[in-house]
Design an enzyme around this catalytic site. Sequence first.
Site, PDB file in Angstrom:
ATOM      1  N   TRP A 290      55.268  30.449  25.312  1.00  0.00           N
ATOM      2  CA  TRP A 290      53.860  30.373  25.361  1.00  0.00           C
ATOM      3  C   TRP A 290      53.239  30.349  24.029  1.00  0.00           C
ATOM      4  O   TRP A 290      54.060  31.015  23.132  1.00  0.00           O
ATOM      5  CB  TRP A 290      53.283  31.689  25.980  1.00  0.00           C
ATOM      6  CG  TRP A 290      51.964  31.836  25.907  1.00  0.00           C
ATOM      7  CD1 TRP A 290      50.972  31.147  26.566  1.00  0.00           C
ATOM      8  CD2 TRP A 290      50.972  33.266  25.606  1.00  0.00           C
ATOM      9  NE1 TRP A 290      49.569  31.715  26.262  1.00  0.00           N
ATOM     10  CE2 TRP A 290      49.971  33.053  25.765  1.00  0.00           C
ATOM     11  CE3 TRP A 290      51.583  34.494  24.890  1.00  0.00           C
ATOM     12  CZ2 TRP A 290      48.996  33.910  25.416  1.00  0.00           C
ATOM     13  CZ3 TRP A 290      50.733  35.223  24.620  1.00  0.00           C
ATOM     14  CH2 TRP A 290      49.227  35.121  24.856  1.00  0.00           C
TER      15      TRP A 290
ATOM     16  N   ASP B 170      58.046  40.167  28.710  1.00  0.00           N
ATOM     17  CA  ASP B 170      56.681  39.843  28.896  1.00  0.00           C
ATOM     18  C   ASP B 170      56.589  39.431  30.200  1.00  0.00           C
ATOM     19  O   ASP B 170      57.144  38.600  30.712  1.00  0.00           O
ATOM     20  CB  ASP B 170      56.353  38.579  27.971  1.00  0.00           C
ATOM     21  CG  ASP B 170      55.000  38.336  27.914  1.00  0.00           C
ATOM     22  OD1 ASP B 170      54.177  38.944  28.777  1.00  0.00           O
ATOM     23  OD2 ASP B 170      54.305  37.274  27.285  1.00  0.00           O
TER      24      ASP B 170
ATOM     25  N   ALA C 162      54.153  38.806  32.754  1.00  0.00           N
ATOM     26  CA  ALA C 162      52.500  38.390  33.061  1.00  0.00           C
ATOM     27  C   ALA C 162      52.186  37.609  34.385  1.00  0.00           C
ATOM     28  O   ALA C 162      51.043  37.263  34.616  1.00  0.00           O
ATOM     29  CB  ALA C 162      52.157  37.319  31.993  1.00  0.00           C
TER      30      ALA C 162
ATOM     31  N   LYS D 256      46.788  37.318  35.870  1.00  0.00           N
ATOM     32  CA  LYS D 256      46.736  36.703  36.815  1.00  0.00           C
ATOM     33  C   LYS D 256      46.905  37.470  38.356  1.00  0.00           C
ATOM     34  O   LYS D 256      46.289  36.722  39.300  1.00  0.00           O
ATOM     35  CB  LYS D 256      47.956  35.727  36.595  1.00  0.00           C
ATOM     36  CG  LYS D 256      48.336  35.443  35.308  1.00  0.00           C
ATOM     37  CD  LYS D 256      47.708  34.499  34.639  1.00  0.00           C
ATOM     38  CE  LYS D 256      47.926  34.626  33.048  1.00  0.00           C
ATOM     39  NZ  LYS D 256      47.401  33.268  32.336  1.00  0.00           N
TER      40      LYS D 256
HETATM   41  C1  LMR Z   1      47.992  30.065  29.713  1.00  0.00           C
HETATM   42  O1  LMR Z   1      49.434  30.039  29.102  1.00  0.00           O
HETATM   43  O2  LMR Z   1      47.681  29.119  29.812  1.00  0.00           O
HETATM   44  C2  LMR Z   1      47.488  31.378  29.795  1.00  0.00           C
HETATM   45  O3  LMR Z   1      48.366  32.359  29.691  1.00  0.00           O
HETATM   46  C3  LMR Z   1      46.279  31.568  29.087  1.00  0.00           C
HETATM   47  C4  LMR Z   1      46.232  31.920  27.558  1.00  0.00           C
HETATM   48  O4  LMR Z   1      45.828  32.795  27.422  1.00  0.00           O
HETATM   49  O5  LMR Z   1      46.996  31.311  26.914  1.00  0.00           O
END
Ligand code: LMR
Length: 409
Positions: free
Chosen positions: A142, A223, A225, A258
Amino acid sequence: MTIDLSSPLAAILPDPLASLTAQPADALLGLIALHRADPRPGKIDLGVGVFRDDSGRTPVMHSVKAAEARLIDTQDSKSYLGAEGDVAYTEALAAVVFGGHASHDRLTGVQTPGGTGALRLGAELLARANRAARVWIGTPTWPNHGPIFAEAGLETRSHRFFDPITASIDFAAMIEDLAEARAGDVLLLHGCCHNPTGVSFSRDQWRALADLCAARGLIPFVDLAYQGLGDGLTDDAAATRMIFDALPTALLAYSCDKNFGLYRDRVGALWVQSSSAATAGSVRSNVLTLARSLWSMPPDHGAALVRIILEDETLRAQWEAELNVMRARINGLRQALAAADSRLSTIAAQRGMFAMLPLSTNAIATLREDHGIYMAPNGRINIAGLHTETVPTFVQALLPHLDAAEEAR
Ligand code: LMR
């Protein structure tokens, strides 16, 4: 005194902010505005990671709406709760995350503004404990992971773990890169539903990572999520539970964005497991001091909804049923994509909202400009942005670019 900006005096005064350089817009958040501005009716949004239902909406879950009505009826004060937030929320959520595995006095949990708040708070704590610690982050990840740790003053290091050609785990490369990790370094791990690749470590690989952390003195920072959006609430927490059982010291950043659909309400939590109750006491006081200077107290509304849902048998059952429908929708779309072309077959075995396609920057731009298909700049697609009718349209637009990518190799 005010300064007349057109005066000669203003011209000779140094601009105290002139040393700042403009920063690029966030790659994921920028897609929201781009997609919104596109007038084409058939556009397909596979950009930012939000769940979408069959009609392309990101609805408020029924269980959340019901909890919201109850909260409005019963809440009799909006007075401060404290830097740890809603303690009953964190306790109820700990049972969902850890099951029976973590009800002990070495574990500190606090409510945070989203998973990002939890990551940042954990990063600040780690930096305060050991500024020389380096944070090992698998590539790709990410895009906010690196900046969160870097802004806390920690050095980040990349390690391989993903083979883009086979869209699968390259565990040998990961272990080879982690040979350089030192005692006290941090290993960031996605608990389930890897963002952006969708790939998962096997049980044996998770076990090997726990053994590696134990043998080398690395601190795992999980993490989590997307609990419930991969294989189910229990299965998606299995790796986290194993890590916390196996290691004396471990951190967990959790997001309810989410799985409760509470994106803009910013609901998360940080748990820190320490090796002794005495250390846990000082960890807790440091976590609270850091939270106080970062945001003082986390926002209450979303966490109160999660607490109401988890404490009420009927609402909890309704939430779980809704989560099951969301998961089934994502996994159904994975099957449909995999069935559409053999080159997409790996998508069926992956989990969570995302998959990564081996596309060039040009291909990603062409898909957006010519077909109104929006995806992250690294080729990540949010599978939940599709529906059964748009899968063929998407695959048809995609295939020439997959061919080109294959030829380029
Ligand atoms: C994503 O990866 O698209 C989501 O987790 C939103 C973000 O905050 O980046």
